[in-house]
Design a protein around this motif. Structure first.
Motif, mmCIF file in Angstrom:
data_model
loop_
_atom_site.group_PDB
_atom_site.id
_atom_site.type_symbol
_atom_site.label_atom_id
_atom_site.label_comp_id
_atom_site.label_asym_id
_atom_site.label_seq_id
_atom_site.Cartn_x
_atom_site.Cartn_y
_atom_site.Cartn_z
ATOM 1 N N UNK A 1 -9.182 4.822 3.981
ATOM 2 C CA UNK A 1 -10.575 4.433 4.173
ATOM 3 C C UNK A 1 -10.878 4.262 5.661
ATOM 4 N N UNK A 2 -12.112 4.531 6.094
ATOM 5 C CA UNK A 2 -12.485 4.384 7.510
ATOM 6 C C UNK A 2 -12.689 2.916 7.894
ATOM 7 N N UNK A 3 -11.686 2.120 7.698
ATOM 8 C CA UNK A 3 -11.704 0.690 8.004
ATOM 9 C C UNK A 3 -10.273 0.174 7.905
ATOM 10 N N UNK A 4 -10.088 -1.098 8.173
ATOM 11 C CA UNK A 4 -8.776 -1.701 7.968
ATOM 12 C C UNK A 4 -8.485 -1.743 6.474
ATOM 13 N N UNK A 5 -7.533 -0.940 6.046
ATOM 14 C CA UNK A 5 -7.214 -0.902 4.623
ATOM 15 C C UNK A 5 -5.728 -0.675 4.449
ATOM 16 N N UNK A 6 -5.189 -1.235 3.394
ATOM 17 C CA UNK A 6 -3.766 -1.111 3.132
ATOM 18 C C UNK A 6 -2.944 -2.030 4.014
ATOM 19 N N UNK A 7 -1.673 -2.206 3.628
ATOM 20 C CA UNK A 7 -0.761 -3.059 4.384
ATOM 21 C C UNK A 7 0.553 -2.320 4.596
ATOM 22 N N UNK A 8 1.212 -2.623 5.710
ATOM 23 C CA UNK A 8 2.521 -2.039 6.032
ATOM 24 C C UNK A 8 3.453 -3.154 6.493
ATOM 25 N N UNK A 9 4.672 -3.160 5.925
ATOM 26 C CA UNK A 9 5.669 -4.142 6.343
ATOM 27 C C UNK A 9 6.394 -3.597 7.572
ATOM 28 N N UNK A 10 6.450 -4.381 8.628
ATOM 29 C CA UNK A 10 7.066 -3.887 9.864
ATOM 30 C C UNK A 10 8.582 -4.028 9.851
ATOM 31 N N UNK A 11 9.166 -4.403 8.706
ATOM 32 C CA UNK A 11 10.624 -4.381 8.550
ATOM 33 C C UNK A 11 11.072 -3.207 7.689
ATOM 34 N N UNK A 12 10.527 -3.103 6.488
ATOM 35 C CA UNK A 12 10.965 -2.034 5.582
ATOM 36 C C UNK A 12 10.091 -0.789 5.663
ATOM 37 N N UNK A 13 8.952 -0.865 6.379
ATOM 38 C CA UNK A 13 8.037 0.258 6.583
ATOM 39 C C UNK A 13 7.321 0.687 5.304
ATOM 40 N N UNK A 14 7.368 -0.125 4.248
ATOM 41 C CA UNK A 14 6.648 0.221 3.015
ATOM 42 C C UNK A 14 5.166 -0.015 3.204
ATOM 43 N N UNK A 15 4.365 0.845 2.575
ATOM 44 C CA UNK A 15 2.919 0.712 2.584
ATOM 45 C C UNK A 15 2.450 0.362 1.172
ATOM 46 N N UNK A 16 1.396 -0.413 1.099
ATOM 47 C CA UNK A 16 0.950 -0.886 -0.214
ATOM 48 C C UNK A 16 -0.542 -1.188 -0.162
ATOM 49 N N UNK A 17 -1.230 -0.958 -1.307
ATOM 50 C CA UNK A 17 -2.632 -1.364 -1.420
ATOM 51 C C UNK A 17 -2.723 -2.881 -1.522
ATOM 52 N N UNK A 18 -3.881 -3.393 -1.152
ATOM 53 C CA UNK A 18 -4.074 -4.848 -1.237
ATOM 54 C C UNK A 18 -3.932 -5.336 -2.674
ATOM 55 N N UNK A 19 -4.419 -4.555 -3.640
ATOM 56 C CA UNK A 19 -4.331 -4.957 -5.041
ATOM 57 C C UNK A 19 -2.907 -4.844 -5.589
ATOM 58 N N UNK A 20 -2.080 -4.004 -4.963
ATOM 59 C CA UNK A 20 -0.714 -3.801 -5.445
ATOM 60 C C UNK A 20 0.295 -4.733 -4.768
ATOM 61 N N UNK A 21 -0.108 -5.386 -3.705
ATOM 62 C CA UNK A 21 0.843 -6.174 -2.906
ATOM 63 C C UNK A 21 1.457 -7.312 -3.706
ATOM 64 N N UNK A 22 0.702 -7.876 -4.647
ATOM 65 C CA UNK A 22 1.214 -8.990 -5.437
ATOM 66 C C UNK A 22 2.343 -8.581 -6.373
ATOM 67 N N UNK A 23 2.489 -7.286 -6.631
ATOM 68 C CA UNK A 23 3.542 -6.812 -7.519
ATOM 69 C C UNK A 23 4.885 -6.679 -6.797
ATOM 70 N N UNK A 24 4.886 -6.811 -5.482
ATOM 71 C CA UNK A 24 6.122 -6.726 -4.708
ATOM 72 C C UNK A 24 6.752 -8.095 -4.543
ATOM 73 N N UNK A 25 8.054 -8.123 -4.448
ATOM 74 C CA UNK A 25 8.753 -9.368 -4.177
ATOM 75 C C UNK A 25 8.440 -9.850 -2.767
ATOM 76 N N UNK A 26 8.533 -11.151 -2.576
ATOM 77 C CA UNK A 26 8.320 -11.716 -1.247
ATOM 78 C C UNK A 26 9.446 -11.321 -0.301
ATOM 79 N N UNK A 27 10.650 -11.167 -0.846
ATOM 80 C CA UNK A 27 11.815 -10.812 -0.032
ATOM 81 C C UNK A 27 11.788 -9.325 0.318
ATOM 82 N N UNK A 28 12.250 -9.007 1.521
ATOM 83 C CA UNK A 28 12.291 -7.630 2.022
ATOM 84 C C UNK A 28 13.734 -7.158 2.093
ATOM 85 N N UNK A 29 13.995 -5.926 1.634
ATOM 86 C CA UNK A 29 15.360 -5.387 1.666
ATOM 87 C C UNK A 29 15.612 -4.508 2.886
#
Length: 542
Positions: free
Chosen positions: A146-174
């Motif tokens: 989207x032409x705006x700030x959208x989506x999230x990226x973890x600066x450790x594991x480099x995974x990208x995720x939608x805002x609505x999908x982020x809650x389905x991920x564990x808090x811990x990073x591998x």
């Protein structure tokens, strides 16, 4: 009055004697203080030569900002949300902002931590500005388009995720696909060192994480290398790894990066050298000097002009512009350890009147030469030192080498070199024909990719190897002959193979170079003998 003889006591004599004693004590005290200061300075210097530190940035003071005149992709400010063309970004966590909002960003967004006291590593999510063609790791749909700030990226594991999908991920990073290379922040303890006013953070202790086949990668490079491509590469690695794993040789010695091997004595570390053959030699010499019990494997990301050592190890001819760092890391994961012969070069200069001869000792990894080949390197380094702005890229550097070679075709500065030198292979003198250069090879790559020992016929069929304990020695008729070999139109003058090479320079001076580092050599003796072997990482299955 004196009680014994009733004579008056002269006070001036007493004062004079006291003055002499005071002067003596003053001088003696000064000598003792000077001696003590000299001893302390000597001990401190000796300590600094044997103890090195891994510097760590204090993230509580803010991000590690890099300003840019133009972002390479559509970018939005992480504070205002507006589209920005230029501004600043943090090369550790990746947030992008307008330059005027740096102070506000330091207060609003925490940066990627180098160390933490947590039991596990937590995701550090950065909003928006995802890499192009990113996909959500949960639903596998396009993310951040989207032409705006959208989506999230973890600066450790480099995974990208939608805002609505982020809650389905564990808090811990591998730590993602490169977890075997990364030093997790919860495994690092930092400490403050130095005196008041000069205190700074360093890595104090490191423990091994519970990651299978964990072998951390230490990145060492010079931000000035490769037309400043080194700066971009180091920035990219800071975004993927723990920033403490990335060291700039422009500011630090390679021994600082090798301190990881002291902190992790039971772990096999890997060092990725971002630079040319000179940078590789610097790191290998540092490993020698530290006498590490568990020396690291050494890989290469070539940024030099010739990159001959990189070529024979399978790392490629060199990188310019945008570098796909993930491709390099994938290559590093599959690289295999190999042994590389290293050779001691003793240069003894003749002195008049029978005075003790001065000796210089160097270490050769790729090749050494005397004559026309070294002359081109000498002219190149001399002019680059005078006017560095004229040597701004690998292509331009090769053009300058071509210019120097063309000039020497006419001038022939090394004409009749065979009358100035004598060459011995394993103690046996050889007869030299008329030539202008002698090259001693440890690897079968020379002059930016030419493989002289494999050219044409005339040899004994023996393959040139970098781990057989044998050197190949060849002659060069002229700079034009060099150009012919580089395009496969001429064969080298094969002088022989040996485990010990001695070159005696008798009449006049001649240019000499070892691994691309040239100098003007006065009459003397050059002896090349086996030094040791270094463990390199090679990708020879490409």
């Amino acid at each position: 009055m004196c009680d014994a003889c009733s004579r008056p006591i002269r006070c001036d004599i007493i004062y004079k004697e006291k003055g002499k004693m005071a002067s003596f004590l003053y001088i003696a005290g000064g000598v003792l203080v000077s001696f003590a200061v000299t001893v302390i300075i000597t001990l401190l210097r000796r300590y600094r030569r044997t103890h090195y530190e891994i510097p760590a940035r204090d993230v509580s003071k803010g991000h590690r900002w890099c300003k840019t005149e133009m972002f390479s992709r559509p970018t939005y400010c992480n504070i205002s949300g507006e589209s920005i063309i230029h501004g600043a970004f943090c090369d550790s966590c990746g947030i992008c902002i307008e330059a005027r909002l740096i102070k506000q960003a330091n207060k609003t967004f925490p940066c990627k931590s180098l160390a933490s006291k947590e039991d596990t590593v937590k995701h550090v999510w950065i909003h928006g500005n995802l890499p192009l063609c990113s996909r959500c790791c949960i639903c596998n749909e396009a993310c951040g388009v989207l032409p705006q700030l959208s989506g999230f990226r973890c600066c450790w594991c480099m995974r990208c995720v939608h805002e609505n999908c982020k809650s389905k991920l564990s808090v811990d990073c591998d730590l993602g696909r490169y977890k075997t290379m990364i030093v997790p922040p919860n495994c690092i303890q930092l400490k403050w060192v130095g005196f008041k006013g000069r205190k700074h953070l360093v890595v104090g202790n490191v423990r091994q994480p519970l990651i299978k086949d964990w072998s951390p990668v230490i990145i060492v490079g010079n931000r000035k290398s490769g037309n400043n491509d080194g700066e971009h590469i180091l920035q990219t690695f800071r975004g993927i790894f723990n920033p403490a794993q990335v060291l700039d040789l422009h500011d630090l010695k390679p021994e600082c990066g090798l301190e990881w091997c002291h902190l992790l004595p039971d772990v096999k570390c890997r060092v990725l050298v971002c630079g040319g053959d000179g940078s590789i030699g610097w790191v290998l010499s540092a490993i020698d000097n530290l006498k590490l019990k568990n020396p690291p494997y050494v890989g290469v990301l070539p940024l030099g002009t010739g990159n001959d050592l990189s070529r024979v190890l399978g790392w490629g001819i060199g990188y310019t512009g945008d570098v796909d760092v993930t491709h390099i890391l994938d290559q590093l994961q599959h690289a295999q350890p190999v042994q590389l012969d290293r050779w001691k070069v003793e240069v003894v200069k003749e002195t008049p009147f029978g005075l003790p001869r001065r000796k210089k000792v160097l270490v050769m990894n790729a090749y050494a030469s005397i004559g026309v080949d070294a002359l081109l390197a000498f002219n190149f380094h001399r002019d680059r030192k005078r006017q560095p702005f004229l040597f701004s890229s690998r292509m331009i550097n090769k053009f300058w080498y071509f210019t120097y070679g063309t000039k020497d075709v006419m001038e022939r500065e090394c004409k009749n070199l065979h009358k100035k030198i004598k060459v011995e292979l394993d103690g046996v003198p050889i007869t030299l024909p008329e030539l202008e250069g002698v090259v001693v090879l440890n690897i079968n790559s020379w002059a930016a990719g030419c493989q002289p020992w494999s050219l044409g016929g005339g040899g004994d069929g023996t393959e040139s190897k970098f781990n057989d304990g044998v050197l190949e020695v060849m002659g060069v008729y002229s700079s034009f002959h060099m150009a012919q070999m580089q395009v496969g139109l001429a064969d080298p003058l094969r002088l022989g193979r040996a485990r010990k090479v001695k070159i005696l320079l008798q009449n006049g001076s001649a240019p000499v170079q070892v691994d691309g580092e040239p100098w003007e050599q006065k009459p003397g003796e050059i002896t090349i003998t086996f030094h040791n072997q270094a463990t390199m990482l090679a990708d020879l299955n490409k």
